[in-house]
Design an enzyme around this catalytic site. Structure first.
Site, mmCIF file in Angstrom:
data_model
loop_
_atom_site.group_PDB
_atom_site.id
_atom_site.type_symbol
_atom_site.label_atom_id
_atom_site.label_comp_id
_atom_site.label_asym_id
_atom_site.label_seq_id
_atom_site.Cartn_x
_atom_site.Cartn_y
_atom_site.Cartn_z
ATOM 1 N N ARG A 30 2.863 -7.273 12.112
ATOM 2 C CA ARG A 30 3.923 -7.456 13.095
ATOM 3 C C ARG A 30 4.531 -8.867 13.076
ATOM 4 O O ARG A 30 5.749 -9.028 13.126
ATOM 5 C CB ARG A 30 3.349 -7.197 14.491
ATOM 6 N N TYR B 97 6.768 -1.613 13.165
ATOM 7 C CA TYR B 97 6.452 -0.337 13.806
ATOM 8 C C TYR B 97 7.701 0.355 14.364
ATOM 9 O O TYR B 97 7.639 1.080 15.354
ATOM 10 C CB TYR B 97 5.373 -0.531 14.890
ATOM 11 N N TYR C 179 3.947 3.442 24.136
ATOM 12 C CA TYR C 179 3.160 2.528 24.963
ATOM 13 C C TYR C 179 3.985 1.574 25.815
ATOM 14 O O TYR C 179 3.698 0.388 25.883
ATOM 15 C CB TYR C 179 2.075 1.767 24.189
ATOM 16 N N PRO D 94 -1.790 -10.232 8.667
ATOM 17 C CA PRO D 94 -0.685 -10.140 9.620
ATOM 18 C C PRO D 94 0.333 -9.066 9.221
ATOM 19 O O PRO D 94 0.655 -8.918 8.046
ATOM 20 C CB PRO D 94 -0.041 -11.529 9.551
ATOM 21 N N CYS E 5 16.122 15.266 22.943
ATOM 22 C CA CYS E 5 15.858 16.160 24.075
ATOM 23 C C CYS E 5 14.497 15.866 24.662
ATOM 24 O O CYS E 5 13.542 16.628 24.501
ATOM 25 C CB CYS E 5 15.949 17.600 23.611
HETATM 26 C C1 LIG Z 1 -2.595 -2.694 12.051
HETATM 27 C C2 LIG Z 1 -3.558 -3.529 11.313
HETATM 28 C C3 LIG Z 1 -3.217 -4.832 10.948
HETATM 29 C C4 LIG Z 1 -1.927 -5.498 11.344
HETATM 30 O O1 LIG Z 1 -1.784 -5.632 12.715
HETATM 31 P P1 LIG Z 1 -0.518 -6.434 13.292
HETATM 32 O O2 LIG Z 1 -0.682 -6.323 14.757
HETATM 33 O O3 LIG Z 1 0.709 -5.735 12.808
HETATM 34 O O4 LIG Z 1 -0.597 -7.823 12.772
HETATM 35 C C5 LIG Z 1 -4.131 -5.546 10.181
HETATM 36 N N1 LIG Z 1 -5.317 -5.007 9.813
HETATM 37 C C6 LIG Z 1 -5.681 -3.751 10.159
HETATM 38 C C7 LIG Z 1 -6.983 -3.215 9.713
HETATM 39 C C8 LIG Z 1 -4.823 -2.976 10.920
HETATM 40 O O5 LIG Z 1 -5.185 -1.740 11.269
#
Ligand SMILES: *Cc1c(COP(=O)(O)O)cnc(C)c1O
Length: 434
Positions: free
Chosen positions: A292, A389, A333, A290, A360
């Site tokens: 995010r 992010y 996005y 995890p 700008c």
């Molecule tokens: C980005 C990523 C994560 C984390 O994703 P979240 O959406 O931030 O939980 C975990 N593993 C891999 C391989 C990723 O590229």
């Protein structure tokens, strides 16, 4: 705006971690990233306590690309978690934080030889191999250094989930991993298994990000178990580990559902146990990654309102002292956010405004045409859920200096990342010969 963690209304002023944001603005300036440390820690605790089984070991790997700072490495250590990296820069940051490099797992679809060398030199926990070329590169680096390394193989399981819905596709064109539908997969695994420099741990998958659909994860578990069993039987080997990746969704606006980490993790564990049972597969360890969902809701960005502009065309703008440089997600996005006038929470009057940054670029918008409490010049606008992010995707476009990041907890603020200075902005500039 929904309040998260320790956010409180203190006589009309928003406080986080027991510190009023007006005080934070005064002391550290704006724009400012504020991290609710207690909420990060509570999320970490929830993962640790609920992603647990009697049948196999579990491992929580924090996905560092969401937000990486020495302070995060300290928390990863405190909660006995692991951490991932995708570049030499992330590896270096983790290394200098003092974290035990055995906790580090390296991702990336195109790791350079230098990065592979760093992984081997640092003695990291494992490498997640993306493709065939990488097996050769890794084996070469290990042989040169006369060292071994543990590795997983990233596989593409044909489940693509990037928000509320997921798609099962028969097209496998992701740049990440090797497809389970590709006949060459067995051969690739065999190549890793036979390599004396690499110890094969098992398969890794990551089906997307900001996923709310629990069914996508449950299907992912089933597919990973079936695939592991199939390949283990075909090659007559034991495969000890499975890594299910990250991607667990968080609330940004009322378009998103609330995710209860504890419930979600317990249901994941149930599904894993059931699937292993059904397919008679024994696994020593299951990991998740995890990012995010650990830091997203815990972070907010505090801006000073420069003024309100009513355009002839009808759009009313609220100008802030940051923008796409500290939060590229709306431009990248169409991500949506909630916000409050943090120094006057009792403001009753609302109006539809578009919150625009100072870059700008017409697309430099943080919130597009939404009803917000009426703000004016000098107010503090706080945008919530910018913890993931945000800083990690920030830039110096228009030579804007990156804001500071402050951690708050129990009435105390600790500066985790200093605000960039103008000097920082030109530290690599050199005059050329004319
Ligand atoms: C980005 C990523 C994560 C984390 O994703 P979240 O959406 O931030 O939980 C975990 N593993 C891999 C391989 C990723 O590229």
């Amino acid at each position: 705006m929904r309040f998260f963690g320790t956010m409180k209304d203190e006589q009309g002023v928003l406080s986080i971690g027991g510190v009023k944001v007006t005080e934070l603005a005064q002391k550290y300036g704006t724009p400012l990233y504020i991290m609710d440390q207690e909420l990060i820690e509570s999320n970490m605790r929830k993962y640790k306590e609920n992603f647990k089984s009697d049948k196999f070991q579990t491992q929580i790997v924090y996905a560092s690309k969401a937000f990486l700072a020495k302070a995060m490495c300290q928390l990863v250590e405190k909660y006995d978690m692991d951490i991932d990296a995708v570049s030499g820069g992330e590896l270096y940051t983790i290394k200098v934080s003092g974290l035990d490099m055995k906790r580090v797992h390296m991702h990336g679809n195109n790791k350079t030889l230098e990065e592979l060398e760093m992984c081997v030199d640092y003695g990291i926990g494992s490498i997640i191999i993306d493709n065939e070329t990488e097996i050769e590169n890794l084996s070469y680096v290990c042989a040169q250094k006369n060292k071994k390394i543990k590795a997983m193989l990233r596989i593409n399981i044909g489940i693509d989930a990037h928000t509320h819905e997921y798609i099962k596709t028969s097209k496998h064109s992701s740049k990440f991993g090797e497809s389970i539908f590709d006949e060459k997969l067995v051969g690739i695994v065999e190549k890793i298994v036979k390599d004396k420099n690499i110890e094969f741990l098992g398969f890794h998958c990551h089906i997307g990000s900001q996923i709310f659909d629990t069914k996508a994860f449950h299907e992912g578990i089933e597919t990973m178990v079936v695939e592991t069993k199939k390949i283990a039987d075909t090659l007559g080997i034991k495969i000890p580990e499975i890594n299910l990746g990250g991607g667990f969704g968080v609330y940004y606006t009322e378009n998103d559902v609330e995710v209860d980490i504890e419930k979600f993790m317990r249901s994941m564990i149930e599904h894993i146990e059931k699937s292993l049972d059904e397919h008679k597969l024994e696994i020593e360890k299951v990991s998740i990654e995890p990012g995010r969902s650990i830091v997203g809701n815990a972070g907010s960005t505090l801006y000073t309102v420069g003024g309100i502009k009513q355009t002839y065309g009808g759009v009313k703008y609220m100008f802030i002292d940051g923008g796409m440089t500290d939060n590229i997600r709306p431009a990248l996005y169409q991500a949506e956010y909630e916000a409050v006038i943090a120094n006057r929470l009792d403001e009753k009057e609302r109006e539809v405004v578009t919150v625009a940054g100072k870059c700008c670029e017409s697309g430099d918008l943080i919130i597009k045409g939404k009803s917000l409490p009426k703000g004016e010049k000098g107010d503090l606008l706080l945008v919530s859920t910018t913890g993931a992010y945000g800083y990690s995707m920030s830039s110096n476009y228009n030579k804007l200096a990156r804001p500071a990041v402050v951690f708050v907890k129990n009435g105390k603020a600790s500066l985790a990342i200093r605000r960039e200075s103008f000097e920082d902005l030109i530290r690599n500039d050199l005059a050329i010969e004319l």
